[in-house]
Scaffold this motif. Sequence first.
Motif, PDB file in Angstrom:
ATOM      1  N   THR A  22      19.363  49.227  34.685  1.00 52.33           N
ATOM      2  CA  THR A  22      20.065  48.943  35.930  1.00 52.33           C
ATOM      3  C   THR A  22      21.195  47.941  35.713  1.00 52.33           C
ATOM      4  OG1 THR A  22      17.899  49.190  36.951  1.00 52.33           O
ATOM      5  CG2 THR A  22      19.648  48.415  38.355  1.00 52.33           C
ATOM      6  N   THR A  23      21.091  47.125  34.677  1.00 49.66           N
ATOM      7  CA  THR A  23      22.140  46.133  34.423  1.00 49.66           C
ATOM      8  C   THR A  23      23.481  46.800  34.159  1.00 49.66           C
ATOM      9  OG1 THR A  23      21.566  46.005  32.077  1.00 49.66           O
ATOM     10  CG2 THR A  23      20.575  44.372  33.528  1.00 49.66           C
ATOM     11  N   ASN A  24      23.482  47.941  33.487  1.00 48.53           N
ATOM     12  CA  ASN A  24      24.742  48.629  33.207  1.00 48.53           C
ATOM     13  C   ASN A  24      25.443  49.055  34.486  1.00 48.53           C
ATOM     14  OD1 ASN A  24      24.241  48.358  30.474  1.00 48.53           O
ATOM     15  ND2 ASN A  24      23.215  50.325  30.333  1.00 48.53           N
ATOM     16  N   ALA A  25      24.694  49.566  35.434  1.00 54.97           N
ATOM     17  CA  ALA A  25      25.275  49.951  36.721  1.00 54.97           C
ATOM     18  C   ALA A  25      25.793  48.713  37.456  1.00 54.97           C
ATOM     19  CB  ALA A  25      24.242  50.678  37.574  1.00 54.97           C
ATOM     20  N   GLY A  26      25.044  47.625  37.383  1.00 48.41           N
ATOM     21  CA  GLY A  26      25.467  46.383  38.025  1.00 48.41           C
ATOM     22  C   GLY A  26      26.774  45.865  37.452  1.00 48.41           C
ATOM     23  N   VAL A  27      26.901  45.909  36.138  1.00 48.72           N
ATOM     24  CA  VAL A  27      28.138  45.470  35.493  1.00 48.72           C
ATOM     25  C   VAL A  27      29.307  46.343  35.943  1.00 48.72           C
ATOM     26  CG1 VAL A  27      29.337  45.334  33.275  1.00 48.72           C
ATOM     27  CG2 VAL A  27      27.061  44.381  33.507  1.00 48.72           C
ATOM     28  N   ALA A  28      29.077  47.643  36.052  1.00 43.69           N
ATOM     29  CA  ALA A  28      30.143  48.548  36.496  1.00 43.69           C
ATOM     30  C   ALA A  28      30.618  48.166  37.903  1.00 43.69           C
ATOM     31  CB  ALA A  28      29.653  49.992  36.468  1.00 43.69           C
ATOM     32  N   PHE A  29      29.686  47.885  38.814  1.00 46.19           N
ATOM     33  CA  PHE A  29      30.075  47.481  40.163  1.00 46.19           C
ATOM     34  C   PHE A  29      30.830  46.156  40.157  1.00 46.19           C
ATOM     35  CE2 PHE A  29      26.995  50.643  41.613  1.00 46.19           C
ATOM     36  CZ  PHE A  29      27.638  51.163  42.718  1.00 46.19           C
ATOM     37  N   LEU A  30      30.408  45.210  39.325  1.00 49.29           N
ATOM     38  CA  LEU A  30      31.114  43.931  39.248  1.00 49.29           C
ATOM     39  C   LEU A  30      32.536  44.119  38.709  1.00 49.29           C
ATOM     40  CD1 LEU A  30      28.223  41.660  37.941  1.00 49.29           C
ATOM     41  CD2 LEU A  30      29.178  41.722  40.260  1.00 49.29           C
ATOM     42  N   ILE A  31      32.685  44.945  37.694  1.00 53.06           N
ATOM     43  CA  ILE A  31      34.015  45.214  37.148  1.00 53.06           C
ATOM     44  C   ILE A  31      34.896  45.883  38.206  1.00 53.06           C
ATOM     45  CG2 ILE A  31      35.288  46.639  35.487  1.00 53.06           C
ATOM     46  CD1 ILE A  31      32.945  46.101  33.512  1.00 53.06           C
ATOM     47  N   PHE A  32      34.341  46.859  38.917  1.00 50.37           N
ATOM     48  CA  PHE A  32      35.114  47.516  39.969  1.00 50.37           C
ATOM     49  C   PHE A  32      35.475  46.539  41.087  1.00 50.37           C
ATOM     50  CE2 PHE A  32      32.974  51.650  38.577  1.00 50.37           C
ATOM     51  CZ  PHE A  32      34.051  52.005  37.784  1.00 50.37           C
ATOM     52  N   GLY A  33      34.592  45.583  41.344  1.00 54.67           N
ATOM     53  CA  GLY A  33      34.911  44.549  42.331  1.00 54.67           C
ATOM     54  C   GLY A  33      36.120  43.730  41.931  1.00 54.67           C
ATOM     55  N   TRP A  34      36.149  43.321  40.678  1.00 57.38           N
ATOM     56  CA  TRP A  34      37.309  42.563  40.189  1.00 57.38           C
ATOM     57  C   TRP A  34      38.567  43.421  40.211  1.00 57.38           C
ATOM     58  CZ3 TRP A  34      37.269  37.559  40.126  1.00 57.38           C
ATOM     59  CH2 TRP A  34      36.080  36.872  39.892  1.00 57.38           C
ATOM     60  N   LEU A  35      38.449  44.668  39.772  1.00 54.94           N
ATOM     61  CA  LEU A  35      39.628  45.550  39.741  1.00 54.94           C
ATOM     62  C   LEU A  35      40.125  45.907  41.133  1.00 54.94           C
ATOM     63  CD1 LEU A  35      38.691  47.952  36.808  1.00 54.94           C
ATOM     64  CD2 LEU A  35      40.361  46.080  36.798  1.00 54.94           C
ATOM     65  N   SER A  36      39.216  45.952  42.108  1.00 51.20           N
ATOM     66  CA  SER A  36      39.644  46.278  43.457  1.00 51.20           C
ATOM     67  C   SER A  36      40.578  45.217  44.039  1.00 51.20           C
ATOM     68  CB  SER A  36      38.433  46.470  44.378  1.00 51.20           C
ATOM     69  OG  SER A  36      37.814  45.237  44.667  1.00 51.20           O
ATOM     70  N   MET A  37      40.520  44.019  43.498  1.00 52.96           N
ATOM     71  CA  MET A  37      41.449  42.977  43.948  1.00 52.96           C
ATOM     72  C   MET A  37      42.869  43.278  43.483  1.00 52.96           C
ATOM     73  SD  MET A  37      39.387  39.483  43.271  1.00 52.96           S
ATOM     74  CE  MET A  37      37.922  39.056  44.123  1.00 52.96           C
ATOM     75  N   LEU A  38      42.972  44.042  42.418  1.00 49.25           N
ATOM     76  CA  LEU A  38      44.293  44.320  41.836  1.00 49.25           C
ATOM     77  C   LEU A  38      44.956  45.557  42.417  1.00 49.25           C
ATOM     78  CD1 LEU A  38      43.460  43.772  38.066  1.00 49.25           C
ATOM     79  CD2 LEU A  38      44.669  42.203  39.587  1.00 49.25           C
ATOM     80  N   PHE A  39      44.159  46.593  42.665  1.00 47.31           N
ATOM     81  CA  PHE A  39      44.725  47.891  42.987  1.00 47.31           C
ATOM     82  C   PHE A  39      44.500  48.274  44.430  1.00 47.31           C
ATOM     83  CE2 PHE A  39      43.382  48.146  38.489  1.00 47.31           C
ATOM     84  CZ  PHE A  39      44.651  48.206  37.944  1.00 47.31           C
ATOM     85  N   GLY A  40      45.459  49.001  44.962  1.00 49.27           N
ATOM     86  CA  GLY A  40      45.317  49.599  46.285  1.00 49.27           C
ATOM     87  C   GLY A  40      45.530  48.620  47.424  1.00 49.27           C
ATOM     88  N   GLU A  41      45.711  49.191  48.555  1.00 47.23           N
ATOM     89  CA  GLU A  41      45.873  48.416  49.783  1.00 47.23           C
ATOM     90  C   GLU A  41      44.593  48.530  50.596  1.00 47.23           C
ATOM     91  OE1 GLU A  41      48.416  46.428  50.772  1.00 47.23           O
ATOM     92  OE2 GLU A  41      49.224  46.781  48.789  1.00 47.23           O
ATOM     93  N   LYS A  42      44.577  47.830  51.676  1.00 46.65           N
ATOM     94  CA  LYS A  42      43.452  47.825  52.601  1.00 46.65           C
ATOM     95  C   LYS A  42      42.986  49.184  52.877  1.00 46.65           C
ATOM     96  CE  LYS A  42      42.568  44.791  56.398  1.00 46.65           C
ATOM     97  NZ  LYS A  42      43.054  44.196  57.588  1.00 46.65           N
TER      98      LYS A  42
END
Length: 140
Positions: free
Chosen positions: A120-140
């Motif tokens: 489950t840690t691998n899935a958790g890391v993926a969500f955390l990485i996507f959380g950080w990347l979501s700050m960079l890409f896309g609009e609201k």
Amino acid sequence: MDDLDTWYKGVFIVGEVAKYLGYGKKGGVCRKVGGLSGAIALGFAVYGNHAFTMQDKKGKQLKKIYEKGYKMHLVHSVALAYSDTCNKPVTGYLFMIGIFLYSGSCYAYGLKGDSRFEYTTNAGVAFLIFGWLSMLFGEK
């Protein structure tokens, strides 16, 4: 104990820098959940420092896994608390899911010693990485 003090100071500094830069002025749900999550992370940290009494190799390994869980939990609780400021609601939810999956599995694996939780840690890391990347890409 010095390592733990260093982590607490690091998280405090991140929060102070974020306040100085003007982040965290909104009082949204993620800020409140982030604060609660940080308090829970500290509770797990204190519990972990007293719960592990096994001095053999496996006990020390399980304690290291548990420590990784609460350190990541604490750091990402700060990120969660300030995620409202990036005006992308998905960011906070990605951090919440990532904290739950990553840190939760580290806690369970560290306390129970059951290796089924480690996947489950691998899935958790993926969500955390996507959380950080979501700050960079896309609009609201």
